[in-house]
Design a protein around this motif. Structure first.
Motif, short mmCIF file in Angstrom:
data_model
loop_
_atom_site.label_atom_id
_atom_site.label_comp_id
_atom_site.label_asym_id
_atom_site.label_seq_id
_atom_site.Cartn_x
_atom_site.Cartn_y
_atom_site.Cartn_z
N GLN A 109 1.06 -1.23 0.08
CA GLN A 109 0.16 -0.24 0.23
C GLN A 109 0.86 1.87 0.04
N ALA A 110 0.49 2.24 -0.26
CA ALA A 110 0.86 3.36 -0.40
C ALA A 110 1.89 3.45 -1.44
N LEU A 111 2.27 2.83 -2.50
CA LEU A 111 3.53 2.50 -3.39
C LEU A 111 3.02 3.41 -4.44
N ASN A 112 1.98 3.51 -5.15
CA ASN A 112 1.19 3.78 -6.19
C ASN A 112 1.80 3.27 -7.37
N CYS A 113 1.58 2.09 -7.75
CA CYS A 113 2.61 1.85 -8.78
C CYS A 113 1.14 2.09 -10.05
N LEU B 27 15.20 -11.84 -7.45
CA LEU B 27 14.50 -12.18 -8.18
C LEU B 27 13.67 -13.91 -8.67
N ALA B 28 11.95 -14.07 -8.70
CA ALA B 28 12.08 -15.26 -8.07
C ALA B 28 10.59 -15.10 -9.07
N VAL B 29 10.59 -16.18 -10.00
CA VAL B 29 9.58 -16.64 -11.15
C VAL B 29 8.94 -17.71 -10.92
N ILE C 33 5.57 -13.26 -10.40
CA ILE C 33 6.87 -13.09 -11.14
C ILE C 33 7.27 -12.02 -9.53
N SER C 34 7.96 -12.28 -9.22
CA SER C 34 8.50 -11.41 -7.06
C SER C 34 9.69 -10.91 -7.10
N ILE C 35 9.93 -9.57 -7.73
CA ILE C 35 10.87 -8.94 -7.02
C ILE C 35 11.38 -8.22 -5.80
N LEU D 107 7.73 -6.72 -4.73
CA LEU D 107 6.31 -6.46 -5.87
C LEU D 107 6.88 -7.61 -6.33
N THR D 108 5.15 -8.14 -7.14
CA THR D 108 4.79 -8.55 -7.32
C THR D 108 3.89 -8.44 -9.04
N LEU D 109 5.05 -9.11 -9.76
CA LEU D 109 3.63 -8.85 -11.71
C LEU D 109 3.36 -10.57 -11.78
#
Length: 677
Positions: A36-40, A63-65, A82-84, A172-174
Motif C-alpha cells: 500500500q501507498a506505493l502508487n505502482c 528475482l523469483a518466477v 514474478i516476485s521482485i 513487488l509482484t507482477l
C-alpha cells in the motif's frame, strides 16, 4: 558422478515445479501487486538493456518466477507470478556524497549477495542521521524495467514499473500472461544500477504434464475434442461430435500405425477407403487442447484385412556372410505390425514354389518406423539352392499365404513380349514429335519470310462515305495482320488533303498494279446506287459523270469504267460484300452493269477464295504447296473469325440504336396521351 548429481537435481526441480503448479484467482487487469501507498503503475517500453535505464534509487535484490494457472471463473490461463525484492538506495543532495554512498552500498550488498540484500540500519550514528533524515521522511520516485525473451527466438519485449518508495526492503509482484504458453521457456531479466542484472529462466510445464495432475484434469485445455467417423462412398471423414462438418475444418489430426506407433500429421480430415487398416489410430486436437485418441477400425479387422495385404511389399537380396555362407535377406514393409510365419521356397518351372525345409520362423517382432514407412527385416542363413535367383519368400498372415519373388519365372518371357512393342511405340512417338516440331519450325520460318519480304501482295481498300469507318478500318487491320500491305484513305488523311482524292487514288492504283496487288471495293447500298447512276450518265446520257461528284468513290468508279472500256477491269478490281445487311444483289447477275465481270467475294463465307486471289506466291514444289496450304488454313480461320466479330458488333450497335429509338417513340406517345388528357 557430479554430472549425474546435477541431472538428478534438475529433474527433482522440474518435478517440484510441476507438482507445485497451483490455480489462483486473478483479474488480468490487475497485473501489478505492490504494498500500500506505493502508487505502482506499469506500461510498455522499448526493449533496451538494463544498463541503459535510469532506475533511480532502486536496487534489485532478488528475482523469483513461479508458473501458475490464473483463473477467472472456469477459464484458466497459464501465467507467470514474478516476485521482485527491491531495496531503495539513499539519494544524497551532494553529488560527491551520493557517489561515495552508492559505491559503499554496492560493496555492502555484494558482500551479502548470497544472503540477500541488507537494508540500511536504523541505528545510524549522529552524522549519518543528519545525512539520511531527509530521505527517511520523503518518498522517492523509483523505476524498474523487466524484459521477457521467449526461447523460440521471438522478439524481446519489456515493461516499466514506476512507484514511490522509502528506504526499506520492498517486494513487488507482477503477473504476466503475454507469450506464456504450456511448454514454453521464458527468459526474464530485471535490471538495476548494479553491473549484473537479475536473470531467471523459467520453463512452463507442458500441457500433457499439467493434465496428468489429478487436480487439474478438469481444465478446459485438458479436455480433448470428441470426434467420430462418417463413412461415405469412397472416403471416411473425421468430424467433431455434435457439430457440423464446417466446424471440423479447424480440427488437427494425425494418424498412427497402431497405438504404439508414431503420429504423422494428416493434411485434412478425409481418409480414402482403400488406405484404411484395422490398426489405424487417430489423434485429434483443436487449438491448444490435449489430443484425443481413437482407434475406430479395431473391431473391423475382417473388413480391412485386404487393405493390409494389398499395401504390403517385400524386397529380397542374396548376400553372403563373412564365412562365405549364402544368405537370403528380406525386408517387409506393411501398414500394420502383423504377426506372420515366414519360410523360403524354390520357384519351379511350372510356376509352383516348393518349400525349402528347415527355415520356418515366426516374424515380425521387431519393427522400425519413420514418418512414411513401417518395416521389419529377417534373413535365412546358409540356404542352399541350385538357382538363388528363383528363391522366394512365403508369408502366412491371418491364415492367408502370400508369395513374394524377386524374379517371377512366369513373367520372364512375357516381359520381353511386352517390353519390345513398348520400346517401338516410344521410338515411333519420339520420331513423330521430331517431325511435327521440324514442320512447325519450317512453317514458322516460311511465315516470317513472307512477312519480311512482303510476298502476300498489296491491297487498296475502297468504300463509300456512308460505310462505317470503324468497319472498314477493322477489315484493313485484319488484312495487315495476315501480311498484306494495305492502303486506306482513312489512314492517309494528310496525303489525301495535300494532293486530293483523285490524285491519291491514281497513285495508289499505279503502285498496286506494279506490285501485282488488288483494289477491294466494299459494297454498300450507296455504292450500288452510285454505280448504277454512273453507268446511266456515262453510257445512256453520254455525259461525263465526274462533273457530278469528285469524292474518292466517284474517282474509283471512273477508273473501273475506264478499265472496262479497255477490257481489263478484273485485273485490278475485286468486289467484297460483308454479310451484315440486306443488299439488292445475291448473285453476279444482280450486280450493276458497271460492276459486272468483277470477282465478288462474300465475307466471312468466302474468306479462303479472297485470300487465294490476294496472295501472290504460287509455289511449284510440293513443300511450298504444303506450306501455303497450312498458311491458307490458318489465315482463312483468322479472317473469317475477325469479320464475324465485326458483324456481331455492328448488329449489336444496330439493335441498341433501334431500342433507343423505340424508347424515344414511347416517351413521345406517352407525352401526347398525357396532353390529351
Amino acid at each position: 558422478m557430479k554430472l549425474t548429481g546435477w541431472i538428478v537435481q534438475l529433474l527433482l526441480l522440474a518435478s517440484g515445479c510441476v507438482c507445485s503448479l497451483e490455480r489462483v484467482t486473478h483479474n488480468p487487469e490487475n497485473n501489478v501487486i505492490c504494498p500500500q501507498a506505493l502508487n505502482c503503475s506499469m506500461r510498455d517500453t522499448d526493449p533496451i538493456t538494463p544498463l541503459d535505464v535510469v532506475f533511480g534509487p532502486v536496487y534489485v535484490c532478488s528475482l523469483a518466477v513461479k508458473p501458475k494457472l490464473c483463473c477467472q471463473g472456469k477459464d484458466c490461463k497459464p501465467c507467470l507470478w514474478i516476485s521482485i525484492q527491491l531495496s531503495i538506495v539513499p539519494d544524497l543532495k551532494d553529488e560527491k556524497d551520493r557517489d561515495t554512498e552508492r559505491s559503499e552500498f554496492e560493496e555492502e550488498s555484494s558482500g551479502h549477495w548470497n544472503s540477500g540484500c541488507v537494508s540500511i540500519p536504523d541505528d545510524t550514528s549522529e552524522g549519518q542521521s543528519k545525512e539520511y533524515s531527509l530521505f527517511e521522511d520523503q518518498l522517492d520516485q523509483a523505476t524498474i524495467t523487466i524484459c521477457y525473451q521467449p526461447a523460440e527466438g521471438q522478439q524481446e519485449w519489456c515493461k516499466r514499473v514506476d512507484f514511490t518508495a522509502s528506504r526499506k526492503l520492498l517486494i513487488l509482484t507482477l503477473v504476466e500472461y503475454k507469450d506464456v504458453t504450456f511448454g514454453r521457456t521464458m527468459k526474464i531479466t530485471v535490471g538495476s544500477f548494479a553491473k549484473t542484472p537479475e536473470v531467471e529462466i523459467n520453463e512452463f510445464p507442458t500441457l500433457k504434464t499439467v493434465c496428468s495432475l489429478p487436480d487439474l484434469k478438469d481444465l478446459k485445455q485438458c479436455k480433448g475434442p470428441r470426434v467420430y467417423i462418417k463413412k461415405e462412398k469412397r472416403v471416411v471423414k473425421v468430424l467433431l461430435d455434435d457439430e457440423d462438418e464446417r466446424a471440423s475444418e479447424g480440427l488437427s489430426l494425425c494418424m498412427k500405425r497402431g497405438r504404439e506407433g508414431r503420429c504423422s500429421l494428416m493434411p485434412n480430415n478425409i481418409i480414402p477407403l482403400e488406405s484404411i487398416t484395422y490398426c489405424m489410430c487417430l489423434q485429434a486436437w483443436k487449438n491448444d487442447s490435449v489430443r484425443a485418441e481413437i482407434c475406430p477400425f479395431e473391431k473391423n479387422k475382417t473388413e480391412f484385412k485386404a487393405n493390409v495385404l494389398s499395401n504390403m511389399s517385400v524386397s529380397l537380396a542374396h548376400i553372403k556372410t563373412n564365412d562365405g555362407e549364402p544368405v537370403l535377406s528380406w525386408n517387409l514393409t506393411a501398414p500394420c505390425r502383423i504377426r506372420a510365419e515366414s519360410w523360403p521356397c524354390q520357384l519351379e518351372a511350372d510356376g509352383k514354389c516348393t518349400e525349402v525345409t528347415g527355415f520356418r520362423q515366426k516374424c515380425c517382432n521387431d519393427w522400425t518406423e519413420n514418418s512414411t514407412v513401417l518395416w521389419a527385416s529377417g534373413k535365412f542363413v546358409n540356404i542352399r539352392s541350385q538357382n538363388h535367383q528363383q528363391l522366394c519368400l512365403m508369408l502366412k498372415v491371418d491364415g492367408k499365404i502370400v508369395r513374394y519373388c524377386q524374379h517371377p519365372l512366369e513373367r520372364q518371357y512375357w516381359s520381353l513380349l511386352v517390353l519390345l512393342p513398348l520400346i517401338l511405340l516410344c521410338l515411333t512417338a519420339f520420331g513423330v514429335l521430331l517431325l511435327v516440331n521440324k514442320l512447325k519450325w519450317s512453317l514458322s520460318e516460311w511465315d516470317r519470310r513472307c512477312h519480311s519480304q512482303d510476298m502476300r501482295g498489296h491491297v487498296l481498300l475502297l468504300h463509300s462515305s456512308d460505310t462505317d469507318p470503324q468497319l472498314v478500318c477493322k477489315l484493313g487491320q485484319l488484312l495487315s495482320e495476315l501480311g498484306f500491305r494495305v492502303f486506306l484513305d482513312l489512314w492517309n488523311q494528310t496525303d489525301l488533303g495535300s494532293c486530293g482524292p483523285a490524285a491519291w487514288l491514281h497513285s495508289k492504283l499505279d503502285h498496286i498494279q506494279k506490285h501485282g496487288g488488288k483494289a477491294l471495293l466494299v459494297l454498300s447500298p450507296s455504292t450500288l446506287q452510285r454505280a448504277e447512276l454512273y453507268w446511266k450518265i456515262a453510257v445512256e446520257r453520254q455525259r461525263n459523270p465526274a462533273t457530278y461528284s469528285s469524292d474518292m468513290l466517284a474517282s474509283a468508279l471512273g477508273c473501273i469504267f475506264a478499265d472496262r472500256q479497255k477490257g481489263c477491269a478484273a485485273q485490278r478490281f475485286v468486289v467484297v460484300q460483308l454479310d451484315f445487311e440486306e443488299l439488292p444483289i445475291n448473285e453476279e447477275h444482280d450486280m450493276p452493269k458497271l460492276l459486272k465481270g468483277l470477282l465478288l467475294y462474300k465475307l466471312p463465307s468466302q474468306s479462303q477464295g479472297l485470300l487465294m486471289e490476294l496472295c501472290l506466291e504460287n509455289p511449284t514444289n510440293v513443300s511450298g504447296k504444303l506450306k501455303k496450304m497450312w498458311w491458307m488454313r490458318k489465315a482463312q480461320r483468322k479472317l473469317a473469325q475477325g469479320v464475324q466479330n465485326i458483324l456481331s458488333r455492328v448488329r449489336t450497335d444496330s439493335m441498341l440504336t433501334q431500342s433507343d429509338l423505340l424508347s424515344l417513340d414511347m416517351e413521345d406517345t406517352e407525352e401526347i396521351v398525357f396532353l390529351k388528357k
